[in-house]
Design an enzyme around this catalytic site. Sequence first.
Site, PDB file in Angstrom:
ATOM      1  CG  ASP A 326      -1.583  -0.744  -3.128  1.00  0.00           C
ATOM      2  OD1 ASP A 326      -0.586  -0.643  -3.874  1.00  0.00           O
ATOM      3  OD2 ASP A 326      -2.732  -0.930  -3.566  1.00  0.00           O
ATOM      4  NE  ARG A 402      -1.794   2.776  -1.891  1.00  0.00           N
ATOM      5  CZ  ARG A 402      -3.076   2.906  -1.574  1.00  0.00           C
ATOM      6  NH1 ARG A 402      -3.417   3.394  -0.395  1.00  0.00           N
ATOM      7  NH2 ARG A 402      -4.019   2.544  -2.424  1.00  0.00           N
TER       8      ARG A 402
END
Length: 445
Positions: A326, A402
């Site tokens: 991530d 993100r």
Amino acid sequence: MHGPHPSPARFSAPGPLRGTTGVPGDKSISHRSLMLSALAIGESRVEGLLEGEDVLATAAAMRAMGATIERGADDAWRIHGVGVGGLLQPQGALDMGNSGTSTRLLMGLVASHAITATFTGDASLSKRPMGRVIEPLGLMGAEISASPGGRLPLMVRGLCPAVPIDYRLPVASAQVKSAILLAGLNTPGITRVVEPIATRDHSERMLRGFGAELTVEEDGAGARLISIRGEADLRPQHIVVPGDPSSAAFPVVAALLVPGSEVTVTNVGLNPTRAALFDVLRMMGGDIVFANQREVGGEPVADIVVRHSVLKGIETPVETVASMVDEYPILFVAAALAEGRTVARGLEELRVKESDRIAVMAEGLRAIGARVEELEDGLIIDGTGGDKLPGGATIAARLDHRIAMSFAVAGLVSSAPVTIDDMGPVATSFPGFTGLMTALGAEVA
């Protein structure tokens, strides 16, 4: 869920970033603490729970299946569980919002209970394939009817008793592993998962903490064999959730890149299956110190002290992909400011996240003046050697939290401010991100 009206924001840094800050609770641990507390008999207490939209979707789903979940005036959450095997038939569809973790793990829970649940999600989640979870849960006896391409909306009709399986993961995935282990909780006998590469192990740590009989063996080749004995009795727990390393990544990289910065991020979880980004940044020359190291609830925790550093481009180790998957979007921003070339490969998984993170990062970085070559499985980035990026562009974040936060950080090291078209999705994982960055010295318009 974040609303239909986009909330754009423009990020820049007039000077160094300084200060001490905390980040929200770990998302992976928050999801699992709610699910396992809801399957224990008695009252569990969770402090530091991430109160983002993804975790609240998990809380709503567990309530819909019979658990009592309340947030106290002291900010702690109290959960009265129904016991393993005690989940009730939900009256309506379970809305997962943007949360892939909620969806995949809850599919596992439902698969071995005699209930039927329909899973729905937002536009971004509804594009994400669920086939990797559908296959093993189907082998355990669950009937799953999904939309074309194995996508949401989908319906899971659980089987009780389910069938224990020995399953080798075709692709390393903590979510698929966890879904199978959670299904195994209410399945007679032993359910086994073999993972070819170690992935984040929060499920294993927490299942043991709640009293499940779970063993982990390693073969010589780096694979892990995880076995869980079903029909478990889980005991209620008191859980303190550490700060999320994936969230800490943003202020950490910002402090490394903005000249003159020194920032401390307190109480960050440093589980080795999650925290490889900090190792990779150190390999690039980042001045990162772990202070006050300790263990909280079976998880290693520390305060991260970061000072501005001139980073060097590297070839990122393929073996770290599973433990920082991530964090690649923000690593790409760091690479764009490094000296020399960074090559990141083995990242096919990034193409099926909230967005195609390889393509979206490549496009956005080019728009603000970075030199980027897109590969099938990653990016090659030639850095500026610490000079600012030209900036000045508006970035389409594609409803991906993100991506939005990564380009917010890029705006701090660009000559002209960088505008993100919609910061709304950041609420899924990091409510308060903009306020935190402002408090450290960023300028947000």
